[in-house]
Design an enzyme around this catalytic site. Structure first.
Site, PDB file in Angstrom:
ATOM      1  CD  GLU A  68      36.013   6.327  13.895  1.00  0.00           C
ATOM      2  OE1 GLU A  68      35.487   5.569  14.719  1.00  0.00           O
ATOM      3  OE2 GLU A  68      36.601   5.907  12.868  1.00  0.00           O
ATOM      4  CD  GLU A 126      35.690   4.698  23.252  1.00  0.00           C
ATOM      5  OE1 GLU A 126      36.103   3.862  22.407  1.00  0.00           O
ATOM      6  OE2 GLU A 126      34.591   4.614  23.822  1.00  0.00           O
TER       7      GLU A 126
END
Length: 976
Positions: A146, A71
């Site tokens: 991330e 995401e």
């Protein structure tokens, strides 16, 4: 919109179904893209705040958090938009009204909203290219940044683990409430995807390999596994053509095995987990107990809505009988419910905070006996009517704060659509709601309790235990694990990690090519309205009281605010004022018990509650007004009844119910602990601001750690101090409730105004009682520079000062500076390179400027970043394209769509702060005219602010102790 024929093809989409959805003033159109298999729902209406989401069914098969990391990662560049972070570029320069991404237990959603047609199209294209053509295939560093990576700058250094999601989840796993919610779900569904942590367990995140990461995207991010949603006023034919030509036509339908298995009943199970507390902290009354029941399926419209109402009725209403029974039995200090209907098999939870494990059998017994009694004797019909009315008012008002209602409808539609149900099932609530109302004359809810709770063969007991040693054990374990891992590496392995670290840092510090940045679509300043919206305001006299009237369409609802003057409150009384605001409407009055009162309020109104407001003058931080504010919303035909209830609450509230007052104080303490654990940046920011700002110091005493310590001390010594507490609150209420200094705020249409005029006398407002004419005053503490220690695994670091006191003025250019610092300098230094989950800077017109970080693995390094902000500003440069982007993004923040009630409250606040329409327009013009040299001229302001060295950090005890020389005081945040 042109007429569509069922089963005909339009731009590759087969038109499957249409129907009116009167409940949300929309017409629904359902399509399927034949070649790719993509599903599409369009809700047509006149709402200018258009919404788009694309969602994917993503059931995890482990707890590495792969879908959470995806995401984040797909928004880090794509084929068409090859910059490092298109998402951030959109935040900088679009006029979006919402832009984010969500990871749920079994799905991933990418929502956006905008009132501007051109901007909406631009945002859609960036998001669609991101999900279908992300740069994760080209750059492993995206996963490292991330998700997680080993950090080793030099071969001889200590090996570290870093990553944005890794640190986000370390913060989440520091919160016992987060652990509880996860365990509740895991315990009920041990054989399905819900046994795993979709967000990622910090223990498991480093197990995620690049290959698994890539394979997960290939499998699940296919149009055949997607759900596309459009809402609002738009040309749907144009959108279908665009979706087909730009993306979907390039894909063939494939079979994606993303089906979610149903969990067979587990009987009665038990699960225990542990959370960290401070080494010296008392572990008595620190356990969480939870009973959980699996409830049918999310596609069932009745249980979906009924248990939402039951949750409020049994546990969340102040009159909730199950909550009262548990607390009366002496089990825990706070009880709260949860009904999670966002998964295939929803579940209902009864949760107790501040209990002891030894009470688990008594907990189960009191829950069962209370539910049995409610079934046998029947639930109070007034309570049922009140609970249904609360839900009905929420559904019809559709006020979701900063979240566009079209986005909420998207989430609701997925609660059935994801599981192969009708996406409109829960949006068409009218018939289901009418069925709920059968409970007013029958045994509807009693039957549900008996079937799904008392006779459940699918339930669990969850225990979350405190541990004084867990935080240190986990920290030592991770350190040992990393040490052993490094020792197992040969020189070549270590060299490769050092090289990988440097390669990641090079990517993070590199600049995007100007030609790539210009590929991100951008509006021009000509697309931006040069004029600020003027909020309607006229001054009226209602029954001798100054009234700020805002004429707006409100769908027959009146929004009422009673701003009582709190200027006579002494400094010592400030925390008492904050306690007082929690009580009216939830305690006994002369006419009603608190249970009866809560039911009457819920039946006759949309809400009655109280707030404290501290409003600074637009130009002078130390000149401010304190208000004790009562707010109510009511339907047009309920104005007399609502006013009668307000009068009863204002003048006849009783503070002599010892048990009720005790439970309220314990609940306030409990809810503050939950809020602090989840939003530590607010604790640090408020505390830091209190060092240099009188208005901020006032607010900190109302809502910050000072107020928490006040409540904690009252709770500890309650029995001895009860009479003092009751007398103090009664006297304070009597002094505050007066016509003297009162201002009314009223938002509604003209018809309702006339009705209010005819009944305002029912409020029975009278003159002053022992009032003083003194300005609110608070003394500033010595600059304490505190390290607030907790069991958290991450930090929340704040630093700031008041720039007006340092000789600088406020202007619209500072709003542009705020956006530039937050989304460029701080984002790159603290989030991208530092690994924190969030960061920013707060800049107020009163002069208060505070830097902050959220779920931050660092401390000293973050404070150093703040100190160098002035250097960044001094050397800031931007071409016309980049500057336009920052200006448009800033205007977007000024133009967020507001509900009528919120517009009224904002207009009131501007009135008290002496902010005129001309002031608002001037700030807008200053934003629109900001140039790079204006940003450079802010360097002196930033340097002066950081030089004051006002800091506060809320975070892990070990990290704060490592940096103790930075602080004047290091203290246990909750126990000191």
């Amino acid at each position: 919109m042109k007429p569509y024929q069922l089963n005909e093809m339009y731009h590759g989409f087969r038109f499957l179904h249409t129907e009116k959805v009167a409940e949300i003033n929309s017409t629904a159109f359902l399509f399927e893209h034949v070649k790719s298999g993509a599903r599409l729902l369009y809700l047509q209406n006149e709402d200018e705040n258009k919404v788009f989401t694309i969602s994917f069914r993503t059931p995890p098969e482990d707890s590495t958090g792969v879908f959470h990391i995806l995401e984040h990662s797909v928004l880090c560049g794509s084929d068409k938009y090859p910059v490092k972070e298109p998402f951030v570029e959109l935040l900088k320069g679009s006029v979006n009204t919402f832009l984010n991404a969500f990871t749920f237990s079994d799905k991933t959603m990418y929502p956006l909203a905008s009132t501007n047609d051109k901007d909406f199209q631009n945002l859609m294209d960036v998001y669609l290219d991101a999900v279908f053509h992300p740069n994760i295939y080209k750059y492993k560093e995206i996963l490292q940044q991330e998700g997680w990576h080993y950090e080793l700058n030099n071969a001889e250094d200590e090996l570290n683990l870093k990553g944005v999601v890794y640190n986000e989840m370390k913060g989440a796993f520091s919160s016992p409430e987060s652990l509880l919610m996860r365990a509740n779900q895991n315990s009920l569904y041990p054989d399905t995807t819900y046994q795993y942590e979709s967000g990622g367990d910090p223990e498991s995140i480093p197990d995620l390999t690049y290959q698994h990461f890539i394979d997960s995207h290939k499998k699940y991010y296919s149009p055949a596994n997607s759900y596309i949603y459009l809402y609002g006023k738009m040309d749907i034919d144009e959108k279908l053509a665009y979706l087909d030509q730009a993306y979907l036509s390039a894909y063939d339908r494939i079979d994606v095995d993303s089906e979610i298995a149903v969990q067979s009943p587990v009987g009665h199970t038990e699960m225990a987990r542990t959370y960290p507390i401070m080494p010296g902290e008392e572990d008595k009354d620190k356990t969480y107990l939870s009973l959980n029941y699996s409830i049918a399926k999310a596609t069932d419209p009745e249980t979906y809505l009924a248990f939402d109402i039951l949750d409020y009725l049994l546990l969340d209403s102040p009159a909730a009988p199950l909550k009262k029974a548990i607390l009366d039995a002496g089990i825990g200090h706070d009880v709260f419910g949860l009904y999670d209907n966002s998964i295939l098999q929803p579940y209902f939870s009864v949760n107790v905070k501040n209990a002891n494990e030894s009470q688990k059998e008594a907990f189960k017994k009191v829950v069962r006996e209370t539910l049995t009694r409610l079934v046998q004797d029947g639930i109070d019909k007034k309570l049922i009517e009140a609970a249904i009315n609360v839900k009905e008012f929420q559904l019809r008002e559709a006020d979701y704060g900063s979240m566009p209602k079209g986005l909420i409808y998207s989430i609701i539609s997925m609660d059935s659509w994801l599981y192969d149900g009708d996406p409109l099932t829960h949006l068409k609530f009218e018939k289901t709601l009418e069925k709920m109302k059968q409970a007013l004359t029958g045994t509807y809810f009693e039957s549900l309790i008996e079937k799904y709770l008392l006779n459940s063969n699918h339930q669990s007991l969850v225990i979350i235990r405190p541990s004084r040693t867990l935080a240190e054990e986990e920290e030592a374990s991770l350190k040992e694990k990393l040490t052993q891992f490094k020792q197992s590496l040969d020189a070549g392995d270590i060299r490769r990690i050092v090289e990988s670290t440097k390669k990641l840092q090079e990517r993070q510090t590199s600049k995007d090519r100007p030609e790539d940045l210009k590929k991100i679509p951008l509006l021009s300043l000509d697309d931006i309205d040069k004029k600020s919206e003027i909020l309607p305001l006229s001054e009226l006299d209602l029954d001798g009281i100054k009234t700020l009237y805002h004429e707006l369409p409100t769908n027959k609802i009146a929004y009422l605010s009673l701003y009582f003057d709190a200027s006579a409150i002494t400094e010592e009384e400030i925390p008492w004022l904050s306690l007082l605001k929690e009580l009216p409407g939830k305690i006994d009055t002369e006419k009603y018990s608190y249970e009866e009162l809560v039911n009457e309020v819920n039946i006759q109104t949309g809400d009655i509650h109280f707030e404290t407001n501290v409003i600074s003058d637009k130009d002078q931080e130390d000149v401010y007004q304190a208000k004790f504010t009562g707010r109510a919303k009511m339907l047009q035909d309920k104005v007399p009844e609502a006013f009668d209830l307000i009068h009863e609450i204002l003048y006849n509230s009783r503070f002599d119910n010892k048990d009720r007052l005790r439970s309220m104080i314990k609940e306030i303490k409990s809810r503050m602990e939950i809020a602090f654990n989840q939003n530590g940046q607010s604790v640090a920011l408020r505390r830091a601001s209190s060092y240099f700002s009188k208005s901020a110091a006032y607010k900190e005493r109302l809502r910050g750690l000072t107020f928490y310590h006040f409540i904690r001390d009252l709770d500890k010594d309650y029995d001895r101090r009860f009479e003092e507490i009751a007398d103090k609150l009664h006297a304070l209420m009597s002094r505050l409730i007066s016509k003297d200094g009162l201002v009314i705020g009223l938002t509604c249409g003209r018809t309702i105004l006339e009705r209010v005029k005819g009944h305002v006398g029912r409020l029975g407002l009278t003159g002053g009682r022992s009032r003083q004419n003194a300005a609110p005053s608070v003394t500033l503490p010595d600059a304490r520079n505190e390290g607030l220690m907790s069991s958290s695994k991450v930090q929340y670091a704040a630093k700031g000062a008041n720039f007006r006191k340092l000789g600088f003025d406020y202007s619209g250019q500072l709003l542009v500076l705020k956006r530039i610092l937050t989304l460029d300098y701080l984002w790159n230094q603290i989030r991208v390179m530092g690994g924190a989950y969030g960061c920013g800077v707060s800049i107020e017109s009163s002069g208060n400027l505070v830097f902050w970080s959220y779920r931050d693995p660092n401390l000293r390094e973050t404070l150093n970043v703040y100190d160098k902000a002035s250097e960044y500003a001094a050397h800031f440069s931007a071409d016309t394209f980049a500057m336009t982007k920052y200006i448009i993004g800033t205007i977007s923040g000024l133009d967020s769509p507001l509900t009528p009630g919120t517009k009224g409250e904002l207009s009131d606040e501007r009135y008290f702060a002496h902010v005129s329409d001309e002031d608002v327009q001037r700030i807008r013009e200053e934003v629109l005219s900001t140039r790079p040299e204006d940003i450079r001229q802010c360097a002196g302001l930033l340097k002066a602010v950081t030089k004051e060295n006002h800091i506060c950090v809320f975070g892990g005890a070990s990290k704060i102790k490592e940096n103790k020389e930075l602080f004047n005081t290091c203290l246990d945040a909750f126990e000191s």
